[in-house]
Scaffold this motif. Structure first.
Motif, PDB file in Angstrom:
ATOM      1  N   PRO A  68       0.846  -1.199   0.000  1.00 52.30           N
ATOM      2  CA  PRO A  68       0.000   0.000   0.000  1.00 52.30           C
ATOM      3  C   PRO A  68       0.881   1.248   0.000  1.00 52.30           C
ATOM      4  CG  PRO A  68      -0.547  -1.478   1.841  1.00 52.30           C
ATOM      5  CD  PRO A  68       0.759  -1.920   1.273  1.00 52.30           C
ATOM      6  N   GLY A  70       0.838   5.746  -0.005  1.00 59.08           N
ATOM      7  CA  GLY A  70       0.197   7.054  -0.022  1.00 59.08           C
ATOM      8  C   GLY A  70       1.112   8.034  -0.739  1.00 59.08           C
ATOM      9  N   GLY A  71       1.557   9.060  -0.016  1.00 59.00           N
ATOM     10  CA  GLY A  71       2.392  10.099  -0.619  1.00 59.00           C
ATOM     11  C   GLY A  71       3.864   9.758  -0.654  1.00 59.00           C
ATOM     12  N   ASN A  72       4.213   8.579  -0.097  1.00 57.76           N
ATOM     13  CA  ASN A  72       5.596   8.114  -0.171  1.00 57.76           C
ATOM     14  C   ASN A  72       6.576   9.025   0.574  1.00 57.76           C
ATOM     15  OD1 ASN A  72       7.344   6.201  -0.996  1.00 57.76           O
ATOM     16  ND2 ASN A  72       7.172   6.616  -3.184  1.00 57.76           N
ATOM     17  N   THR A  73       6.133   9.578   1.692  1.00 54.29           N
ATOM     18  CA  THR A  73       6.994  10.530   2.417  1.00 54.29           C
ATOM     19  C   THR A  73       7.560   9.971   3.722  1.00 54.29           C
ATOM     20  OG1 THR A  73       5.209  11.499   3.748  1.00 54.29           O
ATOM     21  CG2 THR A  73       5.578  12.460   1.572  1.00 54.29           C
ATOM     22  N   SER A  74       7.264   8.710   4.037  1.00 49.55           N
ATOM     23  CA  SER A  74       7.600   8.265   5.396  1.00 49.55           C
ATOM     24  C   SER A  74       9.081   7.954   5.595  1.00 49.55           C
ATOM     25  CB  SER A  74       6.731   7.084   5.798  1.00 49.55           C
ATOM     26  OG  SER A  74       6.759   6.105   4.796  1.00 49.55           O
ATOM     27  N   TYR A 134       2.511  18.962   9.787  1.00 49.70           N
ATOM     28  CA  TYR A 134       3.961  18.733   9.815  1.00 49.70           C
ATOM     29  C   TYR A 134       4.555  18.925   8.435  1.00 49.70           C
ATOM     30  CZ  TYR A 134       2.363  13.961   8.684  1.00 49.70           C
ATOM     31  OH  TYR A 134       1.737  12.867   8.147  1.00 49.70           O
ATOM     32  N   GLN A 141      -0.463  11.650   2.512  1.00 45.17           N
ATOM     33  CA  GLN A 141      -1.904  11.420   2.373  1.00 45.17           C
ATOM     34  C   GLN A 141      -2.497  10.895   3.684  1.00 45.17           C
ATOM     35  OE1 GLN A 141      -2.295   8.802  -1.000  1.00 45.17           O
ATOM     36  NE2 GLN A 141      -1.260  10.223  -2.389  1.00 45.17           N
ATOM     37  N   THR A 148       0.898   5.364   9.598  1.00 46.93           N
ATOM     38  CA  THR A 148       2.116   5.592  10.386  1.00 46.93           C
ATOM     39  C   THR A 148       1.811   6.261  11.722  1.00 46.93           C
ATOM     40  OG1 THR A 148       2.467   7.755   9.340  1.00 46.93           O
ATOM     41  CG2 THR A 148       3.547   5.877   8.308  1.00 46.93           C
ATOM     42  N   GLY A 151       2.428  12.227  13.949  1.00 43.29           N
ATOM     43  CA  GLY A 151       2.160  13.302  14.915  1.00 43.29           C
ATOM     44  C   GLY A 151       2.955  14.503  14.481  1.00 43.29           C
ATOM     45  N   ILE A 207      -6.399   1.031   4.279  1.00 50.44           N
ATOM     46  CA  ILE A 207      -7.313   2.070   4.754  1.00 50.44           C
ATOM     47  C   ILE A 207      -7.795   2.838   3.526  1.00 50.44           C
ATOM     48  CG2 ILE A 207      -7.499   4.173   6.148  1.00 50.44           C
ATOM     49  CD1 ILE A 207      -5.058   2.951   7.781  1.00 50.44           C
ATOM     50  N   GLU A 427       8.117   8.885  15.228  1.00 49.83           N
ATOM     51  CA  GLU A 427       7.353   9.494  14.145  1.00 49.83           C
ATOM     52  C   GLU A 427       7.302   8.678  12.866  1.00 49.83           C
ATOM     53  OE1 GLU A 427       8.693  13.564  13.611  1.00 49.83           O
ATOM     54  OE2 GLU A 427       7.083  14.176  14.973  1.00 49.83           O
TER      55      GLU A 427
HETATM   56  P1  FAD Z   1       3.671   6.594   2.706  1.00 46.12           P
HETATM   57  O1  FAD Z   1       5.055   7.020   2.945  1.00 46.12           O
HETATM   58  O2  FAD Z   1       3.238   6.426   1.313  1.00 46.12           O
HETATM   59  O3  FAD Z   1       3.403   5.212   3.483  1.00 46.12           O
HETATM   60  C1  FAD Z   1       3.781   5.038   4.819  1.00 46.12           C
HETATM   61  C2  FAD Z   1       3.386   3.642   5.311  1.00 46.12           C
HETATM   62  O4  FAD Z   1       1.971   3.539   5.367  1.00 46.12           O
HETATM   63  C3  FAD Z   1       3.834   2.510   4.387  1.00 46.12           C
HETATM   64  O5  FAD Z   1       4.153   1.390   5.158  1.00 46.12           O
HETATM   65  C4  FAD Z   1       2.615   2.240   3.531  1.00 46.12           C
HETATM   66  O6  FAD Z   1       2.584   0.907   3.092  1.00 46.12           O
HETATM   67  C5  FAD Z   1       1.479   2.540   4.491  1.00 46.12           C
HETATM   68  N1  FAD Z   1       0.276   3.104   3.861  1.00 46.12           N
HETATM   69  C6  FAD Z   1       0.174   4.235   3.130  1.00 46.12           C
HETATM   70  N2  FAD Z   1      -1.092   4.470   2.778  1.00 46.12           N
HETATM   71  C7  FAD Z   1      -1.828   3.455   3.297  1.00 46.12           C
HETATM   72  C8  FAD Z   1      -3.214   3.113   3.274  1.00 46.12           C
HETATM   73  N3  FAD Z   1      -4.101   3.882   2.647  1.00 46.12           N
HETATM   74  N4  FAD Z   1      -3.603   1.996   3.928  1.00 46.12           N
HETATM   75  C9  FAD Z   1      -2.722   1.209   4.562  1.00 46.12           C
HETATM   76  N5  FAD Z   1      -1.395   1.475   4.607  1.00 46.12           N
HETATM   77  C10 FAD Z   1      -0.962   2.576   3.981  1.00 46.12           C
HETATM   78  N6  FAD Z   1       5.996  12.064  10.585  1.00 46.12           N
HETATM   79  C11 FAD Z   1       5.521  12.410  11.785  1.00 46.12           C
HETATM   80  O7  FAD Z   1       4.907  11.578  12.467  1.00 46.12           O
HETATM   81  N7  FAD Z   1       5.699  13.677  12.283  1.00 46.12           N
HETATM   82  C12 FAD Z   1       6.335  14.631  11.585  1.00 46.12           C
HETATM   83  O8  FAD Z   1       6.479  15.752  12.060  1.00 46.12           O
HETATM   84  C13 FAD Z   1       6.822  14.291  10.292  1.00 46.12           C
HETATM   85  N8  FAD Z   1       7.425  15.214   9.550  1.00 46.12           N
HETATM   86  C14 FAD Z   1       7.847  14.876   8.321  1.00 46.12           C
HETATM   87  C15 FAD Z   1       8.456  15.870   7.555  1.00 46.12           C
HETATM   88  C16 FAD Z   1       8.921  15.601   6.279  1.00 46.12           C
HETATM   89  C17 FAD Z   1       9.570  16.692   5.476  1.00 46.12           C
HETATM   90  C18 FAD Z   1       8.780  14.291   5.751  1.00 46.12           C
HETATM   91  C19 FAD Z   1       9.259  13.963   4.372  1.00 46.12           C
HETATM   92  C20 FAD Z   1       8.168  13.298   6.507  1.00 46.12           C
HETATM   93  C21 FAD Z   1       7.708  13.569   7.798  1.00 46.12           C
HETATM   94  N9  FAD Z   1       7.081  12.603   8.601  1.00 46.12           N
HETATM   95  C22 FAD Z   1       6.621  12.959   9.829  1.00 46.12           C
HETATM   96  C23 FAD Z   1       6.932  11.204   8.154  1.00 46.12           C
HETATM   97  C24 FAD Z   1       5.496  10.721   8.097  1.00 46.12           C
HETATM   98  O9  FAD Z   1       5.415   9.390   8.519  1.00 46.12           O
HETATM   99  C25 FAD Z   1       4.868  10.809   6.743  1.00 46.12           C
HETATM  100  O10 FAD Z   1       5.016  12.091   6.253  1.00 46.12           O
HETATM  101  C26 FAD Z   1       3.383  10.472   6.593  1.00 46.12           C
HETATM  102  O11 FAD Z   1       2.733  10.111   7.789  1.00 46.12           O
HETATM  103  C27 FAD Z   1       3.256   9.323   5.693  1.00 46.12           C
HETATM  104  O12 FAD Z   1       2.226   9.555   4.789  1.00 46.12           O
HETATM  105  P2  FAD Z   1       2.391   9.116   3.289  1.00 46.12           P
HETATM  106  O13 FAD Z   1       1.073   9.301   2.657  1.00 46.12           O
HETATM  107  O14 FAD Z   1       3.533   9.727   2.640  1.00 46.12           O
HETATM  108  O15 FAD Z   1       2.644   7.528   3.481  1.00 46.12           O
END
Ligand code: FAD
Ligand code: ZN
Length: 470
Positions: A68, A70-74, A134, A141, A148, A151, A207, A427
C-alpha cells in the motif's frame, strides 16, 4: 497465471489506474531520498473502495503481495516494494474525495488519498481546524498519516493521528470491506478495531477512508522564542507554562545553539531573534479560542515568572505573523541546514517528557565518547517527549567512514532510550529500516501478540510482507 492476474487488475481499474511501464512506475518505487529503489509488477491506482476491494480479492486469490502506498513521504522504506520486482504497489492517490464535513459534529470524512493539506484547507473553509500539521503535509496522504500514526507540531495539545480518528473504512487482506466510518465520540461496544489499522504501516489491510476530529479554530495565537539554561530548565518551563496559560500550549520545540548556528550559516532568512548567545532555546506557541488579549497576558505573565525563577534567560514574543514565521523558520531550517555540515545521522526517538533532559545528557555523552568531535544536534517536539537526536560528523572527518558507523550509533542510542522507558521510533515508523531493532527492543510477549494479529487478519501474508514485523 500472472499475466492473467495483471489483465484482471487492469480490467478492474481501467487504463488510467494501471501502470506497468518502468518509466511510469519509477516514481512509485523510489523513495524521496533515494535510499530505497525497488521494482514492481505494476502500480495499481484504484478510484473507489469497490475497486480496491476487487483488486485485493484478486490478489488474495493469486497470493499476490501488495505494497500500500500514499504520498511516499515516510522515509523508512515501508511504502516501497522490494528489489525482487514480485510485488504490486497499490497507490491510493486517486481516492481523494472529501466525503462529508459535519461542522456541528466537528468531523470530516475523507478518502485515504486526500493530501493532508487539502483536508486542512477543507476544515478551515468550514471555520474549523484539523489539528494535524507537519513538514510533509503538502504531499503525505491521510491513509499514510493513519498507517504511520503521524504526529506533528500540535501533538502536545491535540495528540497524534490516533487521537484524531473516530472511524475508518478498511479493505481487509481477503478483499472484504469493513465499514467502520463511525462519527461517534462514545462507542463502547467491544474491541476498538480501528486502532489495529492505525500505525500498522499497511501490514493488516488497506485504509480507504477515515473520519477525523476537527476542533474550533484558535482566534488568538501567541508565539515566543525563549532562551533557557538547559533542557532540564526547558522541561520545567513547559510544565509551568502549561499551567500559567490554562493548558493552551500547542507547540514546545527545543532548539540547541549549534542547530541555530547551522541554520544561520546555511538557510537564507534565518536570524537570531535575541541579542546574546545562549546554549539552548525553545519555540513556544499557545492558542486560544476567545478572550481578546487574555491569552497574551497569561503568556507574558508565564514567561515573566520563568525569568524570576531563572528557567528563562531571555525571551521575545512575536508581535505579528511575520515575526512568528521568522521564529518557525529557525525550527524548520534545522533539518535542512544539517545536510550542509557533512554526514548526518538521524534518531527519531521519544522518552517520557520528564526524562527528556536525562536522555539528551546521556546520549550526547555516549556518542561523544564513541566518536570524539561528533556534533550532536538534539532538537524537536520535546513537549511530547520526542527528540530528533541528529548527529553530524566531526568537522573535517571522512563522511563515508562516519556514516558506516550508523548501526553502532543506533544501538548505543536505542539502549539509552530503552533504559529511559522510551521508544525507538516516535514518528516515521519501522518500515524496512528498523525491523531488526524492533526485534531487539520488544518483549517476546509483545512480538507474539503482534504476530498473532498479523496471522489472524492476513493469514496469506500478502499485505506489505517483510515490513514492520521482524
Ligand atoms: P507513505 O510514505 O506512502 O506510506 C507510509 C506507510 O503507510 C507505508 O508502510 C505504507 O505501506 C502505508 N500506507 C500508506 N497508505 C496506506 C493506506 N491507505 N492503507 C494502509 N497502509 C498505507 N511524521 C511524523 O509523524 N511527524 C512529523 O512531524 C513528520 N514530519 C515529516 C516531515 C517531512 C519533510 C517528511 C518527508 C516526513 C515527515 N514525517 C513525519 C513522516 C510521516 O510518517 C509521513 O510524512 C506520513 O505520515 C506518511 O504519509 P504518506 O502518505 O507519505 O505515506
Ligand atoms: Zn518531527
Amino acid at each position: 497465471m500472472l499475466p492473467d492476474l495483471l489483465d484482471s487488475l487492469k480490467a478492474v481499474v481501467g487504463p488510467r489506474g494501471f501502470l506497468d511501464d518502468p518509466a511510469d512506475t519509477a516514481p512509485y518505487v523510489t523513495e524521496a531520498r533515494g535510499r530505497f529503489v525497488g521494482r514492481c509488477r505494476a502500480v495499481i491506482r484504484p478510484a473507489s473502495t469497490a475497486e480496491v476491494a476487487e483488486v485485493v480479492r484478486l490478489c488474495a486469490e493469486a497470493g499476490q503481495a501488495i505494497v500500500p502506498q500514499g504520498g511516499n513521504t515516510s522515509l523508512v522504506g515501508g511504502s516501497i516494494p522490494f528489489e525482487s520486482g514480485t510485488e504490486i504497489v497499490l497507490n491510493l492517490g486517486r481516492m481523494n474525495r472529501v466525503r462529508d464535513l459535519d461542522a456541528l459534529n466537528h468531523t470530516i470524512t475523507v478518502e485515504a488519498g486526500c493530501v493532508l493539506q487539502t483536508v486542512q484547507q477543507a476544515a478551515q473553509d468550514a471555520d474549523r481546524l484539523l489539528p494535524l500539521s507537519y513538514g510533509a503535509e503538502g504531499s503525505c496522504q491521510i491513509g499514510g498519516c493513519l498507517a504511520t500514526n503521524a504526529g506533528g507540531t500540535m501533538t502536545l495539545r491535540y495528540g497524534n493521528t490516533r487521537d484524531l480518528v473516530l472511524g475508518v473504512e478498511v479493505v481487509l487482506p481477503d478483499g472484504r470491506v469493513w465499514d467502520g466510518l463511525r462519527r461517534l465520540r462514545k462507542n463502547n461496544t467491544g474491541y476498538d478495531l480501528k486502532h489495529l489499522f492505525i500505525g500498522a504501516e499497511g501490514t493488516l489491510g488497506i485504509i480507504t477512508a477515515a473520519v477525523l476530529k476537527l476542533v474550533p479554530r484558535p482566534r488568538q495565537v501567541e508565539t515566543a522564542f525563549v532562551a533557557v539554561p538547559d533542557p532540564t530548565a526547558a522541561i520545567a518551563l513547559l510544565a509551568d507554562l502549561r499551567e500559567a496559560t490554562g493548558d493552551t500550549l500547542c507547540a514546545f520545540e527545543l532548539i540547541p545553539r549549534r542547530g541555530l548556528d547551522f541554520a544561520r550559516r546555511h538557510v537564507t532568512g534565518v536570524v537570531d531573534p535575541l541579542a546574546d548567545v545562549h546554549a539552548w532555546y525553545v519555540l513556544v506557541e499557545a492558542g486560544a479560542g476567545t478572550g481578546e488579549g487574555a491569552l497574551r497576558t497569561l503568556f507574558e505573565d508565564g514567561l515573566a515568572r520563568g525569568l524570576e525563577s531563572e528557567l528563562v534567560l531571555d525571551a521575545v514574543i512575536a508581535e505579528n505573523s511575520k515575526q512568528r514565521q521568522a521564529f518557525w523558520l529557525i525550527r524548520e531550517a534545522l533539518v535542512e541546514a544539517q545536510k550542509y555540515e557533512g554526514g548526518s545521522l538521524k534518531n527519531d526517538v521519544s522518552v517520557p517528557v520528564s526524562r527528556v533532559a536525562d536522555f539528551i545528557t546521556e546520549a550526547t555523552r555516549a556518542v561523544e565518547a564513541l566518536i570524539p568531535g561528533i556534533r550532536a544536534v538534539p532538537f524537536g517536539h520535546v513537549g511530547d517527549g520526542n527528540i530528533h537526536f541528529n548527529l553530524n560528523q566531526p568537522e573535517g572527518a571522512d563522511t563515508a567512514a562516519f556514516m558506516a558507523r550508523w548501526d553502532e550509533i543506533q544501538t548505543l542510542v536505542n539502549d539509552i532510550v530503552g533504559r529511559l522507558d522510551g521508544s525507538i521510533s516516535a514518528e516515521h515508523g519501522i518500515g524496512r529500516i528498523k525491523r531488526q531493532e524492533l526485534a531487539r527492543v520488544k518483549s517476546p510477549v509483545e512480538l507474539d501478540l503482534m504476530r498473532a494479529v498479523k496471522a489472524a487478519l492476513d493469514p496469506k501474508g500478502i499485505m506489505n510482507p517483510n515490513k514492520l514485523l521482524p
